[in-house]
Design a protein around this motif. Sequence first.
Motif, mmCIF file in Angstrom:
data_model
loop_
_atom_site.group_PDB
_atom_site.id
_atom_site.type_symbol
_atom_site.label_atom_id
_atom_site.label_comp_id
_atom_site.label_asym_id
_atom_site.label_seq_id
_atom_site.Cartn_x
_atom_site.Cartn_y
_atom_site.Cartn_z
ATOM 1 N N LEU A 195 0.837 -1.198 0.000
ATOM 2 C CA LEU A 195 0.000 0.000 0.000
ATOM 3 C C LEU A 195 0.875 1.252 0.000
ATOM 4 O O LEU A 195 0.659 2.181 -0.787
ATOM 5 N N ILE A 196 1.865 1.270 0.873
ATOM 6 C CA ILE A 196 2.769 2.420 0.965
ATOM 7 C C ILE A 196 3.483 2.648 -0.365
ATOM 8 O O ILE A 196 3.694 3.793 -0.794
ATOM 9 N N ALA A 197 3.837 1.540 -1.047
ATOM 10 C CA ALA A 197 4.539 1.636 -2.332
ATOM 11 C C ALA A 197 3.614 2.021 -3.485
ATOM 12 O O ALA A 197 4.086 2.247 -4.595
ATOM 13 N N GLY A 198 2.304 2.081 -3.212
ATOM 14 C CA GLY A 198 1.370 2.470 -4.255
ATOM 15 C C GLY A 198 0.878 1.336 -5.121
ATOM 16 O O GLY A 198 0.222 1.562 -6.146
ATOM 17 N N ARG A 199 1.197 0.090 -4.740
ATOM 18 C CA ARG A 199 0.745 -1.054 -5.533
ATOM 19 C C ARG A 199 -0.697 -1.452 -5.202
ATOM 20 O O ARG A 199 -1.289 -2.297 -5.891
ATOM 21 N N LEU A 200 -1.241 -0.885 -4.141
ATOM 22 C CA LEU A 200 -2.644 -1.084 -3.773
ATOM 23 C C LEU A 200 -3.324 0.276 -3.718
ATOM 24 O O LEU A 200 -2.687 1.293 -3.425
ATOM 25 N N SER A 201 -4.620 0.293 -3.974
ATOM 26 C CA SER A 201 -5.359 1.561 -3.994
ATOM 27 C C SER A 201 -5.812 1.987 -2.605
ATOM 28 O O SER A 201 -5.804 3.180 -2.285
ATOM 29 N N PHE A 202 -6.227 1.023 -1.783
ATOM 30 C CA PHE A 202 -6.717 1.345 -0.439
ATOM 31 C C PHE A 202 -6.707 0.114 0.441
ATOM 32 O O PHE A 202 -6.587 -1.019 -0.042
ATOM 33 N N MET A 203 -6.847 0.327 1.732
ATOM 34 C CA MET A 203 -6.998 -0.755 2.709
ATOM 35 C C MET A 203 -7.846 -0.253 3.867
ATOM 36 O O MET A 203 -7.954 0.959 4.094
ATOM 37 N N LEU A 204 -8.437 -1.186 4.613
ATOM 38 C CA LEU A 204 -9.130 -0.872 5.860
ATOM 39 C C LEU A 204 -8.451 -1.665 6.965
ATOM 40 O O LEU A 204 -8.423 -2.900 6.933
ATOM 41 N N LEU A 205 -7.874 -0.940 7.927
ATOM 42 C CA LEU A 205 -7.070 -1.554 8.976
ATOM 43 C C LEU A 205 -7.405 -0.935 10.328
ATOM 44 O O LEU A 205 -7.977 0.156 10.402
ATOM 45 N N ASN A 206 -7.007 -1.639 11.402
ATOM 46 C CA ASN A 206 -7.271 -1.090 12.728
ATOM 47 C C ASN A 206 -6.277 0.034 13.048
ATOM 48 O O ASN A 206 -5.187 0.093 12.460
ATOM 49 N N PRO A 207 -6.636 0.939 13.958
ATOM 50 C CA PRO A 207 -5.792 2.109 14.248
ATOM 51 C C PRO A 207 -4.372 1.774 14.664
ATOM 52 O O PRO A 207 -3.429 2.479 14.304
ATOM 53 N N LEU A 208 -4.210 0.689 15.420
ATOM 54 C CA LEU A 208 -2.879 0.317 15.912
ATOM 55 C C LEU A 208 -1.911 0.069 14.754
ATOM 56 O O LEU A 208 -0.734 0.438 14.823
ATOM 57 N N GLU A 209 -2.401 -0.524 13.676
ATOM 58 C CA GLU A 209 -1.542 -0.847 12.532
ATOM 59 C C GLU A 209 -1.205 0.381 11.683
ATOM 60 O O GLU A 209 -0.106 0.468 11.124
ATOM 61 N N VAL A 210 -2.154 1.304 11.570
ATOM 62 C CA VAL A 210 -1.956 2.395 10.613
ATOM 63 C C VAL A 210 -1.416 3.685 11.227
ATOM 64 O O VAL A 210 -0.807 4.502 10.517
ATOM 65 N N LEU A 211 -1.612 3.888 12.529
ATOM 66 C CA LEU A 211 -1.267 5.173 13.125
ATOM 67 C C LEU A 211 0.196 5.579 12.922
ATOM 68 O O LEU A 211 0.469 6.727 12.535
ATOM 69 N N PRO A 212 1.173 4.690 13.156
ATOM 70 C CA PRO A 212 2.573 5.102 12.948
ATOM 71 C C PRO A 212 2.849 5.553 11.518
ATOM 72 O O PRO A 212 3.615 6.501 11.293
ATOM 73 N N HIS A 213 2.223 4.883 10.548
ATOM 74 C CA HIS A 213 2.452 5.218 9.138
ATOM 75 C C HIS A 213 1.751 6.517 8.749
ATOM 76 O O HIS A 213 2.246 7.266 7.904
ATOM 77 N N ILE A 214 0.594 6.776 9.361
ATOM 78 C CA ILE A 214 -0.098 8.047 9.109
ATOM 79 C C ILE A 214 0.739 9.200 9.652
ATOM 80 O O ILE A 214 0.948 10.216 8.978
ATOM 81 N N ARG A 215 1.238 9.032 10.871
ATOM 82 C CA ARG A 215 2.049 10.083 11.501
ATOM 83 C C ARG A 215 3.351 10.317 10.743
ATOM 84 O O ARG A 215 3.861 11.438 10.704
ATOM 85 N N ALA A 216 3.889 9.263 10.130
ATOM 86 C CA ALA A 216 5.140 9.394 9.377
ATOM 87 C C ALA A 216 4.903 9.913 7.965
ATOM 88 O O ALA A 216 5.869 10.141 7.221
ATOM 89 N N GLY A 217 3.635 10.089 7.577
ATOM 90 C CA GLY A 217 3.332 10.621 6.249
ATOM 91 C C GLY A 217 3.407 9.608 5.132
ATOM 92 O O GLY A 217 3.449 9.983 3.956
ATOM 93 N N ARG A 218 3.425 8.313 5.465
ATOM 94 C CA ARG A 218 3.538 7.285 4.426
ATOM 95 C C ARG A 218 2.178 6.915 3.822
ATOM 96 O O ARG A 218 2.108 6.429 2.691
ATOM 97 N N ILE A 219 1.099 7.073 4.602
ATOM 98 C CA ILE A 219 -0.251 6.824 4.106
ATOM 99 C C ILE A 219 -1.170 7.927 4.609
ATOM 100 O O ILE A 219 -0.820 8.661 5.542
ATOM 101 N N ARG A 220 -2.343 8.034 3.986
ATOM 102 C CA ARG A 220 -3.302 9.067 4.367
ATOM 103 C C ARG A 220 -4.624 8.414 4.755
ATOM 104 O O ARG A 220 -5.113 7.513 4.061
ATOM 105 N N ALA A 221 -5.212 8.858 5.862
ATOM 106 C CA ALA A 221 -6.500 8.343 6.311
ATOM 107 C C ALA A 221 -7.625 9.157 5.703
ATOM 108 O O ALA A 221 -7.612 10.396 5.747
ATOM 109 N N LEU A 222 -8.612 8.470 5.134
ATOM 110 C CA LEU A 222 -9.762 9.149 4.534
ATOM 111 C C LEU A 222 -10.972 9.159 5.467
ATOM 112 O O LEU A 222 -11.759 10.102 5.446
ATOM 113 N N ALA A 223 -11.133 8.093 6.262
ATOM 114 C CA ALA A 223 -12.297 8.007 7.154
ATOM 115 C C ALA A 223 -12.099 6.870 8.149
ATOM 116 O O ALA A 223 -11.275 5.966 7.933
#
Length: 332
Positions: free
Chosen positions: A203-231
Amino acid sequence: MPHSMITRRSFGASLGALGLAGLAARTSLARAASAYPVKPIRLVVPFAAGGAVDTVGRTLGERLSVTLGQTVIVDNRPGANANIGAEIVAKAAPDGYTLFVAANGIVTNNILYQHLSFDGLRDFEAISLLGYAPLVLVVPTASPFKSVKDLVDAGRAKPGDLAYGSAGVGSSGQLAGALMAKVGGFEALHVAYKGGAPALVDLIAGRLSFMLLNPLEVLPHIRAGRIRALAVSAAERVPMLPGVPTMAEAGYPKVDATVWWVLLGPKGVPADIVKRLNADTTAALADAGVRNRLGNLGATITPSSPAQAEEFLKSESSKWADVIRSAHIHAD
């Protein structure tokens, strides 16, 4: 003495013996329940150590050891999308000494798998709901999608062009993605991975369009600017991501997908033991340390009565059965 009279007497004596044996068994069970617990309790967690379900189980188990006055031993039994652990508990003695921290799979696996030896609704005794965490809809930072509407519009414009990943067939991420596509009215390609971590890499590399994951998994990557949360798929915005709208705020209230946990036992656990476990679980979940630790998972704590837990499981089973069948998802 006529043979028929002997037969009748023997039959009557047998019935009497059976009645006394049944009474003795019920009396013994009642005595055991009134003294409960008198030995350590096994808490089966159907996933490996270190994950969210394991953290929930260990946090609960530590506190229950105090309130019950007996050691609660966490027994990790990962494998087969939680079916190995579930089968162990379903076949255990219903005496209150084998408990189960179940997640979403307890109601979806009977639909995903055709030949299970247990039924997720009929073969377990509901004790209490424990809590839930919303799933977060995320896209790569370089994605052109800045809102849920952007993603849905793109999916409708080019059916099958979008791809989403998950931790595997039948996982909460796959089912949530299928629900997202169903509600949004578009088609998307599902890519199954052996765990959430490798899916996130793609997902981070752009090979996937989107994912739905729990906050624990995505929060570090959101804070680091690697992925963006839509909702977030929650009734209210979550404190960990205060600037991210809910699915309802984004215009898609029917995309309601969470990871959740419930405490179960084998079917037939005596009512007074269920009552005791429910009261102690409610007390454990009210403990400040427990609430803080689970809050760090992005979890909302939701203790309940056994009846409420049972109704919740039935409701979730009905909801996801429709999604699984309409998306033609099979795990075997």
